[in-house]
Design a protein around this motif. Structure first.
Motif, PDB file in Angstrom:
ATOM      1  N   PRO A  41       0.844  -1.197   0.000  1.00  0.00           N
ATOM      2  CA  PRO A  41       0.000   0.000   0.000  1.00  0.00           C
ATOM      3  C   PRO A  41       0.881   1.248   0.000  1.00  0.00           C
ATOM      4  O   PRO A  41       1.975   1.242   0.557  1.00  0.00           O
ATOM      5  N   SER A  42       0.415   2.279  -0.626  1.00  0.00           N
ATOM      6  CA  SER A  42       1.168   3.522  -0.694  1.00  0.00           C
ATOM      7  C   SER A  42       0.248   4.669  -0.301  1.00  0.00           C
ATOM      8  O   SER A  42      -0.950   4.476  -0.125  1.00  0.00           O
ATOM      9  N   ALA A  43       0.802   5.834  -0.166  1.00  0.00           N
ATOM     10  CA  ALA A  43       0.019   7.030   0.138  1.00  0.00           C
ATOM     11  C   ALA A  43       0.579   8.177  -0.681  1.00  0.00           C
ATOM     12  O   ALA A  43       1.745   8.161  -1.069  1.00  0.00           O
ATOM     13  N   ALA A  44      -0.256   9.164  -0.945  1.00  0.00           N
ATOM     14  CA  ALA A  44       0.189  10.377  -1.633  1.00  0.00           C
ATOM     15  C   ALA A  44       0.385  11.472  -0.592  1.00  0.00           C
ATOM     16  O   ALA A  44      -0.339  11.542   0.402  1.00  0.00           O
ATOM     17  N   ASP A  45       1.370  12.325  -0.829  1.00  0.00           N
ATOM     18  CA  ASP A  45       1.648  13.459   0.051  1.00  0.00           C
ATOM     19  C   ASP A  45       0.961  14.705  -0.476  1.00  0.00           C
ATOM     20  O   ASP A  45       0.819  14.890  -1.683  1.00  0.00           O
ATOM     21  N   VAL A  46       0.572  15.567   0.437  1.00  0.00           N
ATOM     22  CA  VAL A  46       0.032  16.872   0.064  1.00  0.00           C
ATOM     23  C   VAL A  46       1.224  17.819  -0.030  1.00  0.00           C
ATOM     24  O   VAL A  46       1.917  18.060   0.954  1.00  0.00           O
ATOM     25  N   LEU A  47       1.479  18.335  -1.242  1.00  0.00           N
ATOM     26  CA  LEU A  47       2.625  19.206  -1.464  1.00  0.00           C
ATOM     27  C   LEU A  47       2.262  20.687  -1.407  1.00  0.00           C
ATOM     28  O   LEU A  47       3.100  21.509  -1.050  1.00  0.00           O
ATOM     29  N   ALA A  48       1.018  21.001  -1.782  1.00  0.00           N
ATOM     30  CA  ALA A  48       0.580  22.404  -1.744  1.00  0.00           C
ATOM     31  C   ALA A  48      -0.944  22.456  -1.719  1.00  0.00           C
ATOM     32  O   ALA A  48      -1.616  21.606  -2.291  1.00  0.00           O
ATOM     33  N   ILE A  49      -1.451  23.460  -1.026  1.00  0.00           N
ATOM     34  CA  ILE A  49      -2.893  23.712  -0.969  1.00  0.00           C
ATOM     35  C   ILE A  49      -3.095  25.204  -1.206  1.00  0.00           C
ATOM     36  O   ILE A  49      -2.420  26.034  -0.591  1.00  0.00           O
ATOM     37  N   ASN A  50      -4.041  25.529  -2.077  1.00  0.00           N
ATOM     38  CA  ASN A  50      -4.386  26.917  -2.335  1.00  0.00           C
ATOM     39  C   ASN A  50      -5.904  27.033  -2.248  1.00  0.00           C
ATOM     40  O   ASN A  50      -6.613  26.398  -3.020  1.00  0.00           O
ATOM     41  N   GLY A  51      -6.404  27.803  -1.301  1.00  0.00           N
ATOM     42  CA  GLY A  51      -7.844  27.982  -1.156  1.00  0.00           C
ATOM     43  C   GLY A  51      -8.476  26.859  -0.347  1.00  0.00           C
ATOM     44  O   GLY A  51      -7.836  26.243   0.504  1.00  0.00           O
ATOM     45  N   LYS A  52      -9.752  26.565  -0.645  1.00  0.00           N
ATOM     46  CA  LYS A  52     -10.497  25.565   0.112  1.00  0.00           C
ATOM     47  C   LYS A  52     -10.468  24.222  -0.614  1.00  0.00           C
ATOM     48  O   LYS A  52     -11.009  24.092  -1.718  1.00  0.00           O
ATOM     49  N   VAL A  53      -9.849  23.263   0.041  1.00  0.00           N
ATOM     50  CA  VAL A  53      -9.737  21.911  -0.503  1.00  0.00           C
ATOM     51  C   VAL A  53     -10.195  20.956   0.587  1.00  0.00           C
ATOM     52  O   VAL A  53      -9.774  21.072   1.746  1.00  0.00           O
ATOM     53  N   ARG A  54     -11.099  20.032   0.219  1.00  0.00           N
ATOM     54  CA  ARG A  54     -11.655  19.091   1.199  1.00  0.00           C
ATOM     55  C   ARG A  54     -11.105  17.683   0.980  1.00  0.00           C
ATOM     56  O   ARG A  54     -10.790  17.288  -0.134  1.00  0.00           O
ATOM     57  N   LEU A  55     -11.075  16.951   2.089  1.00  0.00           N
ATOM     58  CA  LEU A  55     -10.724  15.537   2.069  1.00  0.00           C
ATOM     59  C   LEU A  55     -11.935  14.758   2.553  1.00  0.00           C
ATOM     60  O   LEU A  55     -12.474  15.033   3.627  1.00  0.00           O
ATOM     61  N   GLU A  56     -12.378  13.794   1.740  1.00  0.00           N
ATOM     62  CA  GLU A  56     -13.442  12.879   2.150  1.00  0.00           C
ATOM     63  C   GLU A  56     -12.818  11.501   2.283  1.00  0.00           C
ATOM     64  O   GLU A  56     -12.236  10.983   1.330  1.00  0.00           O
ATOM     65  N   ARG A  57     -12.947  10.948   3.477  1.00  0.00           N
ATOM     66  CA  ARG A  57     -12.380   9.637   3.788  1.00  0.00           C
ATOM     67  C   ARG A  57     -13.516   8.753   4.287  1.00  0.00           C
ATOM     68  O   ARG A  57     -14.268   9.158   5.168  1.00  0.00           O
ATOM     69  N   PRO A  58     -13.674   7.540   3.731  1.00  0.00           N
ATOM     70  CA  PRO A  58     -14.758   6.658   4.177  1.00  0.00           C
ATOM     71  C   PRO A  58     -14.752   6.488   5.698  1.00  0.00           C
ATOM     72  O   PRO A  58     -13.708   6.270   6.305  1.00  0.00           O
ATOM     73  N   GLY A  59     -15.921   6.658   6.294  1.00  0.00           N
ATOM     74  CA  GLY A  59     -16.059   6.492   7.740  1.00  0.00           C
ATOM     75  C   GLY A  59     -15.798   7.750   8.537  1.00  0.00           C
ATOM     76  O   GLY A  59     -16.011   7.771   9.746  1.00  0.00           O
ATOM     77  N   MET A  73      -1.833  20.021   5.120  1.00  0.00           N
ATOM     78  CA  MET A  73      -0.520  19.697   4.551  1.00  0.00           C
ATOM     79  C   MET A  73       0.056  18.413   5.147  1.00  0.00           C
ATOM     80  O   MET A  73       0.835  17.733   4.503  1.00  0.00           O
ATOM     81  N   THR A  74      -0.347  18.071   6.350  1.00  0.00           N
ATOM     82  CA  THR A  74       0.181  16.871   7.010  1.00  0.00           C
ATOM     83  C   THR A  74      -0.582  15.600   6.643  1.00  0.00           C
ATOM     84  O   THR A  74      -0.190  14.510   7.067  1.00  0.00           O
ATOM     85  N   ASP A  75      -1.659  15.727   5.875  1.00  0.00           N
ATOM     86  CA  ASP A  75      -2.458  14.552   5.508  1.00  0.00           C
ATOM     87  C   ASP A  75      -1.699  13.641   4.552  1.00  0.00           C
ATOM     88  O   ASP A  75      -0.911  14.100   3.723  1.00  0.00           O
ATOM     89  N   LYS A  76      -1.953  12.362   4.679  1.00  0.00           N
ATOM     90  CA  LYS A  76      -1.502  11.348   3.730  1.00  0.00           C
ATOM     91  C   LYS A  76      -2.748  10.853   3.018  1.00  0.00           C
ATOM     92  O   LYS A  76      -3.695  10.393   3.665  1.00  0.00           O
TER      93      LYS A  76
END
Length: 159
Positions: free
Chosen positions: A81-99, A107-110
């Motif tokens: 299994p792998s994960a992607a890194d957050v390298l940059a965020i500009n404005g409003k960006v949401r993360l939806e994760r099951p559960g 920025m610290t999210d994987k």
């Protein structure tokens, strides 16, 4: 008429062709690479180095040159299994994760398999993968990661 002999021939054909049907990963040799190191870092079983050499018709494993391409049956590769890194965020960006409840991406999210990243108007995000590739999410976009898998030493990822 379908005979037992033709059925057995068909089964033998499937067994013989199975590595070809699964597909090969093509690895380009770099300076200092050798069959033993490639086997140790990329294969499920590092003891397959002799079979890897034979699969590629390599008579002398010491004679492999940088730039030479090795075929590696995909079913021999380590799959993790792998994960992607957050390298940059500009404005409003949401993360939806099951559960979990949807929330603002940090920025610290994987980013993991089954996660969805959503950008709003005038927003963007830049994600980085284990193989060094990147994905730029533009305003008003959404991407769901069905899978994030690294093969071997993570020189190839499947997203």
């Amino acid at each position: 008429m379908f005979t037992l002999r033709s059925f057995i021939a068909f089964l033998i054909g499937l067994v013989v062709l199975s590595p070809t049907l699964a597909g090969d990963f093509i690895y380009t040799m770099r300076p200092q690479d050798n069959v033993w190191a490639i086997s140790r870092f990329m294969l499920k079983n590092p003891d397959l180095f002799a079979r890897l050499a034979a699969y590629n018709n390599i008579e002398n494993p010491h004679s492999i040159l940088p730039g030479q391409r090795l075929k590696i049956p995909s079913d021999w590769l380590k799959i993790e299994p792998s994960a992607a890194d957050v390298l940059a965020i500009n404005g409003k960006v949401r993360l939806e994760r099951p559960g979990d409840a949807a929330r603002e991406l940090r920025m610290t999210d994987k980013i993991k398999a089954n996660d969805t990243v959503i950008t709003e108007a005038d927003s963007s995000a830049l994600l980085g993968f284990a193989d060094g590739s990147q994905l730029q999410l533009t305003p008003d976009s959404s991407v769901k990661f069905d899978r994030l898998t690294a093969y071997g030493d993570q020189s190839m990822v499947d997203t």
